[in-house]
Design a protein around this motif. Structure first.
Motif, PDB file in Angstrom:
ATOM      1  N   PHE A 119       0.783  -1.231   0.000  1.00  0.00           N
ATOM      2  CA  PHE A 119       0.000   0.000   0.000  1.00  0.00           C
ATOM      3  C   PHE A 119       0.822   1.292   0.000  1.00  0.00           C
ATOM      4  N   ARG A 120       2.098   1.243   0.392  1.00  0.00           N
ATOM      5  CA  ARG A 120       2.879   2.479   0.370  1.00  0.00           C
ATOM      6  C   ARG A 120       3.564   2.603  -0.983  1.00  0.00           C
ATOM      7  N   GLN A 121       2.753   2.898  -1.978  1.00  0.00           N
ATOM      8  CA  GLN A 121       3.205   3.036  -3.352  1.00  0.00           C
ATOM      9  C   GLN A 121       2.471   4.202  -4.012  1.00  0.00           C
ATOM     10  N   PRO A 122       3.030   4.761  -5.100  1.00  0.00           N
ATOM     11  CA  PRO A 122       2.312   5.828  -5.810  1.00  0.00           C
ATOM     12  C   PRO A 122       0.957   5.326  -6.318  1.00  0.00           C
ATOM     13  N   ASP A 123      -0.009   6.219  -6.392  1.00  0.00           N
ATOM     14  CA  ASP A 123      -1.341   5.942  -6.923  1.00  0.00           C
ATOM     15  C   ASP A 123      -2.167   4.995  -6.058  1.00  0.00           C
ATOM     16  N   VAL A 124      -1.721   4.729  -4.831  1.00  0.00           N
ATOM     17  CA  VAL A 124      -2.522   3.947  -3.888  1.00  0.00           C
ATOM     18  C   VAL A 124      -3.211   4.926  -2.946  1.00  0.00           C
ATOM     19  N   ASN A 125      -4.499   4.709  -2.712  1.00  0.00           N
ATOM     20  CA  ASN A 125      -5.273   5.617  -1.874  1.00  0.00           C
ATOM     21  C   ASN A 125      -4.651   5.750  -0.491  1.00  0.00           C
ATOM     22  N   ILE A 126      -4.546   6.977   0.001  1.00  0.00           N
ATOM     23  CA  ILE A 126      -3.921   7.250   1.291  1.00  0.00           C
ATOM     24  C   ILE A 126      -4.652   6.550   2.438  1.00  0.00           C
ATOM     25  N   GLY A 127      -5.933   6.208   2.225  1.00  0.00           N
ATOM     26  CA  GLY A 127      -6.701   5.526   3.261  1.00  0.00           C
ATOM     27  C   GLY A 127      -6.097   4.182   3.659  1.00  0.00           C
ATOM     28  N   PHE A 128      -5.492   3.476   2.705  1.00  0.00           N
ATOM     29  CA  PHE A 128      -4.869   2.191   3.025  1.00  0.00           C
ATOM     30  C   PHE A 128      -3.641   2.382   3.926  1.00  0.00           C
ATOM     31  N   ILE A 129      -2.898   3.459   3.702  1.00  0.00           N
ATOM     32  CA  ILE A 129      -1.754   3.752   4.572  1.00  0.00           C
ATOM     33  C   ILE A 129      -2.237   4.078   5.978  1.00  0.00           C
ATOM     34  N   VAL A 130      -3.322   4.826   6.064  1.00  0.00           N
ATOM     35  CA  VAL A 130      -3.909   5.156   7.369  1.00  0.00           C
ATOM     36  C   VAL A 130      -4.340   3.884   8.089  1.00  0.00           C
ATOM     37  N   MET A 131      -4.955   2.964   7.373  1.00  0.00           N
ATOM     38  CA  MET A 131      -5.388   1.688   7.971  1.00  0.00           C
ATOM     39  C   MET A 131      -4.186   0.927   8.542  1.00  0.00           C
ATOM     40  N   CYS A 132      -3.108   0.858   7.772  1.00  0.00           N
ATOM     41  CA  CYS A 132      -1.906   0.160   8.243  1.00  0.00           C
ATOM     42  C   CYS A 132      -1.341   0.827   9.486  1.00  0.00           C
ATOM     43  N   GLN A 133      -1.345   2.150   9.497  1.00  0.00           N
ATOM     44  CA  GLN A 133      -0.826   2.873  10.656  1.00  0.00           C
ATOM     45  C   GLN A 133      -1.653   2.596  11.907  1.00  0.00           C
ATOM     46  N   ILE A 134      -2.960   2.431  11.737  1.00  0.00           N
ATOM     47  CA  ILE A 134      -3.835   2.116  12.879  1.00  0.00           C
ATOM     48  C   ILE A 134      -3.502   0.728  13.420  1.00  0.00           C
ATOM     49  N   PHE A 135      -3.313  -0.238  12.537  1.00  0.00           N
ATOM     50  CA  PHE A 135      -2.929  -1.592  12.975  1.00  0.00           C
ATOM     51  C   PHE A 135      -1.618  -1.556  13.767  1.00  0.00           C
ATOM     52  N   ILE A 136      -0.625  -0.843  13.213  1.00  0.00           N
ATOM     53  CA  ILE A 136       0.681  -0.766  13.875  1.00  0.00           C
ATOM     54  C   ILE A 136       0.561  -0.047  15.210  1.00  0.00           C
ATOM     55  N   ALA A 137      -0.292   0.973  15.262  1.00  0.00           N
ATOM     56  CA  ALA A 137      -0.479   1.737  16.502  1.00  0.00           C
ATOM     57  C   ALA A 137      -1.055   0.870  17.614  1.00  0.00           C
ATOM     58  N   LEU A 138      -2.090   0.091  17.300  1.00  0.00           N
ATOM     59  CA  LEU A 138      -2.707  -0.763  18.311  1.00  0.00           C
ATOM     60  C   LEU A 138      -1.737  -1.855  18.764  1.00  0.00           C
ATOM     61  N   GLY A 139      -1.008  -2.428  17.804  1.00  0.00           N
ATOM     62  CA  GLY A 139      -0.032  -3.452  18.162  1.00  0.00           C
ATOM     63  C   GLY A 139       1.117  -2.878  18.961  1.00  0.00           C
ATOM     64  N   GLY A 140       1.644  -1.722  18.529  1.00  0.00           N
ATOM     65  CA  GLY A 140       2.759  -1.097  19.238  1.00  0.00           C
ATOM     66  C   GLY A 140       2.372  -0.596  20.609  1.00  0.00           C
ATOM     67  N   GLY A 141       1.178  -0.027  20.746  1.00  0.00           N
ATOM     68  CA  GLY A 141       0.715   0.428  22.050  1.00  0.00           C
ATOM     69  C   GLY A 141       0.613  -0.703  23.048  1.00  0.00           C
ATOM     70  N   THR A 142       0.312  -1.891  22.560  1.00  0.00           N
ATOM     71  CA  THR A 142       0.227  -3.073  23.428  1.00  0.00           C
ATOM     72  C   THR A 142       1.607  -3.547  23.844  1.00  0.00           C
ATOM     73  N   THR A 143       2.499  -3.714  22.870  1.00  0.00           N
ATOM     74  CA  THR A 143       3.808  -4.310  23.173  1.00  0.00           C
ATOM     75  C   THR A 143       4.699  -3.380  23.995  1.00  0.00           C
ATOM     76  N   VAL A 144       4.609  -2.065  23.780  1.00  0.00           N
ATOM     77  CA  VAL A 144       5.451  -1.134  24.539  1.00  0.00           C
ATOM     78  C   VAL A 144       5.163  -1.238  26.030  1.00  0.00           C
ATOM     79  N   ILE A 145       3.888  -1.195  26.406  1.00  0.00           N
ATOM     80  CA  ILE A 145       3.528  -1.289  27.818  1.00  0.00           C
ATOM     81  C   ILE A 145       3.879  -2.670  28.368  1.00  0.00           C
ATOM     82  N   CYS A 146       3.592  -3.710  27.615  1.00  0.00           N
ATOM     83  CA  CYS A 146       3.852  -5.072  28.093  1.00  0.00           C
ATOM     84  C   CYS A 146       5.343  -5.322  28.319  1.00  0.00           C
ATOM     85  N   GLN A 147       6.192  -4.841  27.410  1.00  0.00           N
ATOM     86  CA  GLN A 147       7.615  -5.101  27.574  1.00  0.00           C
ATOM     87  C   GLN A 147       8.195  -4.298  28.728  1.00  0.00           C
ATOM     88  N   GLN A 148       7.666  -3.089  28.982  1.00  0.00           N
ATOM     89  CA  GLN A 148       8.125  -2.309  30.130  1.00  0.00           C
ATOM     90  C   GLN A 148       7.717  -2.968  31.440  1.00  0.00           C
TER      91      GLN A 148
END
Length: 597
Positions: free
Chosen positions: A442-471
């Protein structure tokens, strides 16, 4: 000292013994609740909770004495001003990331964006290991003040820099100070909270990113289009030290209170001369070992981003010398630490604890992945997606926005379940891998920015979980006296991971992007190749849909594909590091003393 293999799978350490070995007195908790004190971890043995252990280090003794004598007002004020520090830090770190591309572009060296972070990541991360000894031996206040000075010097240097070299040097001061303050504040939170509530507090203090994410973009735009990025750095050089003073004042006043009450008694003076003291602390902090590993890593990693600027590239004598000497110095570091170092700055014995090791390895892999996919993400949004500065900053910070809001929920889940491993293993890591993996497509030219936003949301939820858990995992595996060192180990691993990730990102970018750009640029733009390659401003100045802008976007997309494949691969390996964690019940483990949340 280095024999980890036999120790790693040994029986559970004393700090991780069966949950049933810790008992509590309901009566003590009830009495504290009647007084309105937010104490959750009062021991069933009051004598252990009413005096400071005389055998622990002075810095830990001091902070335990402070928490024993301070009142609810002091505790609330500390949390309030720590929150204010996180707010200021989140604002200037978010804005600084937007400024960096323009700083390097002003000097026509935009492709050095990732390079400027390599050395600062190494020093910023590894400095926390000796810093953990400083705050345990001298005190939290002293370490906090020194890091505030480093941060301010870095901001002043960035505001005044006239070339990339000075900016890179400023980044070293900035990141030592910034990461040092973040680290000491994290230790202070650990000092002032029970283990079961710690995840909640870490989640709360990360919430400033929920509003600074929206404010930082317009603020960065106003600075860049107005007085300039120099005044952006200069403003925070004034604001940051002012915001740090109240925390120092509260700890100073309560230390005096502890001394007057007899709770804290300073040890007798060592009667060492200045030279003897310098020698003593040089040995205690393993200054030589620190210089060897920082120098070795810097010499080894920097060539991956600098080789493309040499006429002979990888065959350049400078690049070959840096790689060779980097490897030799790293080997010397290992030999010195094993056979000659009086005191090793790297606490090898603690790494035999598989929870400490596993959480640190996962943190390193997560940072390698993050710094690969994030290094040129902002530039991609500006150049390929043609977004404004404000929108680019907002989308880039979806990860920060989502992970920080979700971290509070993760903290609550840990508090009520008492467990953290299941959250990381079955939710956090898989979702993070999915989000980064999908960006390959999805991070390519002519791909709708909405798909990048979706990926960022997935990474955010996963990262928010692992950061607290590892600390929480790394702190649950050790005693209170070892918390600062355990967190320093984890942060050192993550910072080295960040440096490696930046090196890989820079190597891929400088190896792929210029070659593709030269191949795809139309004939009329070939003469401007150097200017286009070196500046994000020049790249975004061409009209969208023009042959030159399309060639630039296509080159970005091909470089990004390789970067994202590498990022996904590193992150996927992290699940094995999480598997080796012990799953300690934090509801039944007492760690701190005194009046804590």
């Amino acid at each position: 000292m280095w024999d980890l293999g036999a120790k790693l799978w040994a029986s559970t350490p004393a700090a991780e013994q069966d949950d049933a070995s810790v008992s509590y007195s309901p009566d003590v908790c009830n009495r504290e609740e009647e007084k309105g004190l937010p104490i959750e971890n009062s021991s069933s043995q009051p004598d252990e909770n009413s005096e400071v252990d005389k055998d622990i280090q002075d810095g830990v003794r001091e902070v335990e004495a402070v928490t024993l004598v301070w009142d609810t007002k002091s505790l609330i004020l500390v949390f309030f001003f720590i929150y204010a520090i996180y707010t200021v830090d989140s604002m200037h770190s978010t804005m600084s990331s937007a400024f960096t591309a323009y700083v390097t572009s002003d000097f026509s060296l935009h492709s050095l964006t990732a390079t400027t972070g390599i050395l600062s990541n190494i020093l910023g991360g590894l400095s926390r290991l000796p810093l953990s000894k400083i705050i345990d031996v001298w005190g939290r206040r002293e370490g906090f003040a020194v890091m505030g000075v480093f941060l301010t010097i870095g901001l002043v240097m960035m505001a005044a820099c006239n070339n990339v070299e000075t900016y890179a040097a400023a980044q070293v001061f900035y990141w030592i100070g910034y990461t040092g303050i973040q680290y000491i504040v994290a230790v202070m939170i650990a000092d002032a909270t029970s283990l079961r509530n710690r995840g909640i507090v870490y989640g709360i203090v990360s919430t400033p990113y929920l509003f600074t994410t929206f404010a930082a973009g317009p603020a960065a735009t106003n600075y860049i289009n107005g007085p300039g990025w120099r005044w952006g750095f200069g403003t925070f050089a004034i604001v940051t030290p002012v915001m740090c003073l109240p925390v120092l004042l509260i700890f100073t006043l309560n230390k005096r209170k502890a001394k007057k009450s007899g709770t804290y008694k300073a040890r007798p003076s060592s009667d060492r001369t200045i030279f003897q003291s310098l020698k003593h602390y040089a040995i205690e902090l393993d200054v030589l070992g620190l210089l060897l590993i920082c120098g070795g890593l810097a010499l080894f990693l920097l060539p991956f981003s600098l080789y493309s600027y040499q006429a002979k590239q990888w065959r350049s004598p400078m690049i070959i010398c840096m790689l060779v000497f980097g490897i030799i110095i790293l080997i010397l570091f290992g030999v010195y630490e094993k056979f000659f170092a009086p005191k090793s700055f790297l606490p090898i014995a603690m790494l035999s604890n598989r929870t400490v090791l596993g959480s640190s390895i996962y943190g390193a892999l997560a940072f390698v992945s993050f710094y690969i996919w994030n290094s040129f993400f902002y530039s991609f949004l500006i150049v390929v997606n043609d977004l404004s500065i404000s929108k680019a900053v907002l989308i880039r910070n979806i990860y920060t926005l989502g992970s920080c809001s979700w971290a509070l929920i993760v903290g609550l889940l840990i508090r009520f379940s008492g467990r953290y491993k299941w959250l990381a293993l079955y939710f956090g890591v898989p979702l993070s891998v999915l989000g980064v993996g999908l960006m390959v497509a999805f991070r390519q030219p002519d791909v709708n920015i909405g798909f990048i936003v979706m990926c960022q949301i997935f990474i955010a939820l996963g990262g928010g979980t692992t950061v607290i858990c590892q600390q929480v995992a790394v702190m649950a595996a050790v005693s209170h006296q070892e918390v600062a060192v355990a967190l320093a180990i984890q942060y050192a691993f993550t910072s080295i991971g960040g440096a490696i990730g930046s090196s890989i990102a820079a190597a891929i970018w400088t190896g792929v992007y210029p070659a593709r750009l030269q191949a795809y640029l139309p004939a009329e733009s070939q003469a401007n190749f150097t200017q286009i390659y070196g500046s994000i401003v020049v790249q975004s100045s061409y009209e969208m849909g023009s042959p030159t802008r399309d060639a630039i976007a296509r080159s970005y997309g091909e470089a990004q594909r390789y970067m994202l494949i590498a990022a996904t691969s590193f992150l996927a390996v992290g699940i094995f590091a999480v598997m080796i964690w012990h799953d300690i019940n934090v509801k039944q483990k007492k760690q701190t003393k005194g009046h804590v949340f």
